[in-house]
Scaffold this motif. Sequence first.
Motif, PDB file in Angstrom:
ATOM      1  N   ILE A 321       0.794  -1.292  -0.005  1.00 62.18           N
ATOM      2  CA  ILE A 321       0.005   0.002   0.292  1.00 62.18           C
ATOM      3  C   ILE A 321       1.420   1.382  -0.005  1.00 62.18           C
ATOM      4  O   ILE A 321       1.778   1.643   1.144  1.00 62.18           O
ATOM      5  CB  ILE A 321      -0.891   0.239   1.645  1.00 62.18           C
ATOM      6  CG1 ILE A 321      -2.084  -0.905   1.096  1.00 62.18           C
ATOM      7  CG2 ILE A 321      -1.867   1.632   1.467  1.00 62.18           C
ATOM      8  CD1 ILE A 321      -2.607  -1.450   2.490  1.00 62.18           C
ATOM      9  N   ALA A 341      -3.020   1.188  -4.053  1.00 65.18           N
ATOM     10  CA  ALA A 341      -2.461  -0.546  -3.688  1.00 65.18           C
ATOM     11  C   ALA A 341      -2.038  -1.528  -4.802  1.00 65.18           C
ATOM     12  O   ALA A 341      -2.617  -1.536  -5.805  1.00 65.18           O
ATOM     13  CB  ALA A 341      -3.611  -0.848  -3.409  1.00 65.18           C
ATOM     14  N   ALA A 371      -7.851   1.043   1.223  1.00 61.89           N
ATOM     15  CA  ALA A 371      -6.835   0.490   0.390  1.00 61.89           C
ATOM     16  C   ALA A 371      -6.714  -0.924   0.946  1.00 61.89           C
ATOM     17  O   ALA A 371      -6.777  -1.887   0.004  1.00 61.89           O
ATOM     18  CB  ALA A 371      -5.547   1.175   0.264  1.00 61.89           C
ATOM     19  N   TYR A 372      -7.157  -0.978   1.951  1.00 66.66           N
ATOM     20  CA  TYR A 372      -6.714  -2.874   2.479  1.00 66.66           C
ATOM     21  C   TYR A 372      -7.650  -3.541   1.251  1.00 66.66           C
ATOM     22  O   TYR A 372      -7.695  -4.913   0.900  1.00 66.66           O
ATOM     23  CB  TYR A 372      -6.863  -3.297   3.584  1.00 66.66           C
ATOM     24  CG  TYR A 372      -5.650  -3.408   4.271  1.00 66.66           C
ATOM     25  CD1 TYR A 372      -4.791  -3.713   5.042  1.00 66.66           C
ATOM     26  CD2 TYR A 372      -5.206  -1.839   5.183  1.00 66.66           C
ATOM     27  CE1 TYR A 372      -3.879  -4.286   5.503  1.00 66.66           C
ATOM     28  CE2 TYR A 372      -4.238  -1.697   5.641  1.00 66.66           C
ATOM     29  CZ  TYR A 372      -2.871  -3.403   5.446  1.00 66.66           C
ATOM     30  OH  TYR A 372      -1.944  -3.371   6.697  1.00 66.66           O
ATOM     31  N   GLU A 374      -8.669  -3.629  -1.585  1.00 73.65           N
ATOM     32  CA  GLU A 374      -7.970  -3.847  -2.449  1.00 73.65           C
ATOM     33  C   GLU A 374      -6.460  -5.686  -3.019  1.00 73.65           C
ATOM     34  O   GLU A 374      -6.602  -5.907  -3.986  1.00 73.65           O
ATOM     35  CB  GLU A 374      -8.091  -2.907  -3.733  1.00 73.65           C
ATOM     36  CG  GLU A 374      -8.195  -1.382  -3.654  1.00 73.65           C
ATOM     37  CD  GLU A 374      -8.973  -1.302  -4.953  1.00 73.65           C
ATOM     38  OE1 GLU A 374      -8.903  -2.496  -6.128  1.00 73.65           O
ATOM     39  OE2 GLU A 374     -10.344  -1.089  -4.242  1.00 73.65           O
ATOM     40  N   LEU A 375      -6.441  -5.649  -1.714  1.00 71.65           N
ATOM     41  CA  LEU A 375      -5.451  -6.604  -1.795  1.00 71.65           C
ATOM     42  C   LEU A 375      -6.079  -8.109  -1.790  1.00 71.65           C
ATOM     43  O   LEU A 375      -7.394  -7.973  -0.868  1.00 71.65           O
ATOM     44  CB  LEU A 375      -4.811  -6.402  -0.325  1.00 71.65           C
ATOM     45  CG  LEU A 375      -3.647  -5.267   0.020  1.00 71.65           C
ATOM     46  CD1 LEU A 375      -3.148  -5.041   1.046  1.00 71.65           C
ATOM     47  CD2 LEU A 375      -3.320  -4.938  -1.475  1.00 71.65           C
ATOM     48  N   GLU A 381       0.707  -7.490   3.204  1.00 71.62           N
ATOM     49  CA  GLU A 381       0.431  -6.166   3.453  1.00 71.62           C
ATOM     50  C   GLU A 381       2.341  -5.924   3.143  1.00 71.62           C
ATOM     51  O   GLU A 381       2.949  -6.279   4.365  1.00 71.62           O
ATOM     52  CB  GLU A 381      -0.276  -5.507   4.152  1.00 71.62           C
ATOM     53  CG  GLU A 381      -0.409  -5.241   5.142  1.00 71.62           C
ATOM     54  CD  GLU A 381      -0.794  -6.546   6.094  1.00 71.62           C
ATOM     55  OE1 GLU A 381      -1.278  -6.745   7.311  1.00 71.62           O
ATOM     56  OE2 GLU A 381      -0.906  -8.040   5.674  1.00 71.62           O
TER      57      GLU A 381
END
Length: 586
Positions: A321, A341, A371-372, A374-375, A381
């Motif tokens: 990120i 991301a 943004a998490y 999008e993972l 991370e």
Amino acid sequence: MSSASWQARITCGRETGAGFLVTERHVLTCAHVVARSGSAEVRVFFAREEHALPAKVVAHGGWDGHDNASGDVAVLELDRSVPLEPARFAAPSDAYGDARRRLVAYGFPKGYEEGTLAEYRATADQLIAGEWVQLEAWAGYGQPLAPGFSGAAVTLADSGRVVGMVSSAARDPGIRNGRMLPAHIMARYWPRLGELIPTPEYGRAEKERLRELVLARAPEFDGRPECSPERLYSDAVGPFGPPLPRERFRSLWDAAWYLLSEVPDTGAVARFAARLADFTEDAQTRGALRSWPSRAYDRRPRPPVDPAGPPAAGSPPWSPILVEIAPSGAGDHQFLVEVSAYNGRHRRVVGSRVLPADRVRAYALERIDEAYRELEPGARELIAFVLPRRWLNTDVAHWQRSTDDDSPLGAFAPLVVMDLERRRSGGLQHKLLQKWQRLDGQPTARLHRIGCGSLGQDPVRLTIGLRRGAEMVGFASPPRAEATRRLFRAGLNAAVPVMLWPRGGCRDEHRGEAREDCAGEAFLDRLAAHLADLPPSELPTHIHELRETAYADDGPEPHWAYDLALLWEDPRCLPDPVGYLHSPVG
């Protein structure tokens, strides 16, 4: 055409015109047909209905009464639903082509209470005044357009699908032409119509959801130039996309609909939604806009995952990120904050905003959390801050993770900082890649120490020396005093992949002279012992674990690593992204 029971005759006072049913209760017509609706009853006649149906005007295009005025559209709502199948629409481009399409309008001129047909064709797909398409007679004989055709649906002769609406006819009966409002232009005035008009890739439900999201938040964007329709459109299409239309957008929805109906790049409207999300204060709406239409990005082929070098045994590649904070050029205290991301080489920008310095932290933390989403579920991370050189000692690892979580961000996930100037240098990025290639063949790397007794050395010689052989450099003090800053800059210019230092440290109280009780030297001793057997590629994880230990330590003195800062940069895990041009600010 015989089955087109959705065709309607409309009367309002002395005016008679045409219209067509588009939902079970809504009819479209020209605004000038119902111009007297404030004092006269509007009545709608369908062929299969025994009686006229009362109706009221519920939407208006803004037509001001002049012949050439724009917005000659009115939406009528019937007093009840009718058991008739509404009109169906063609795609905006279906009315045109090298082989002219025969178009049919069903109107009610004087003497034809039951209606009559007129055959026409579009002269060209060029809009007149950004609003109309010119119609010309299909043949030199037959029924011309005349009063009573206003509001009539213009349909494709072979399918009966609607492409527009008759809005006017030539005043001279010897000139057999007229004007049509294309269906996609009418949708600018009544957004709900856009759901009924076919557009590439997006269906009715997706367009309805986008309309609801845009219109629900529109009031909060009024008067804000940074999120004007023109600005968001330009962000969505990028510098090489279609230029702004000659006619200004009337609203945010107008811009969104233009992207849906007239821009070939079907991903542009998803980027518009994602960019609009960045200016939306409501978190739920922001998430819905950013994910709209939930599969828009999934339909694009993604390049294969390109790991950040050979990971440690059993370790997946990093999914960073990225938080980039850079001077905006809009003033000394204005910064461009961009949060992205990565999944492999695919990058998704989740926020980009120019902000004053005192708002940077809150914005960055909020967008990091988003943004998490999008993972991938199994992603490892890595929060990477790219900072201006003078900000590299900022305590980002100590930032409170969120308004509901007081724990430090550095305890939540592996966190590193990077130098903005170095990240933008092609030469230094190339040297960094070379360093990592050498590191890949080494299980560990030796720590080069720059203690308080080394602060007097020449920075140029240090740069050359570190460039030749150092992969990790530890500093006894933070880059605050000028002497330390010069040597710190030497490490950055030498493309050293890993640099560590204490954010507090001894602060050079003893002016570069070595002392046995130097806190900085003690820090370097502990650091060298801790890093002795660790691979540099896995340092973010190990430093994260060390920070967790330091933050949880309840000893009488702060843990030696409590203020540990880590600059770690592997360009392979933050490449020039293939997907960047598909981001909201690409």
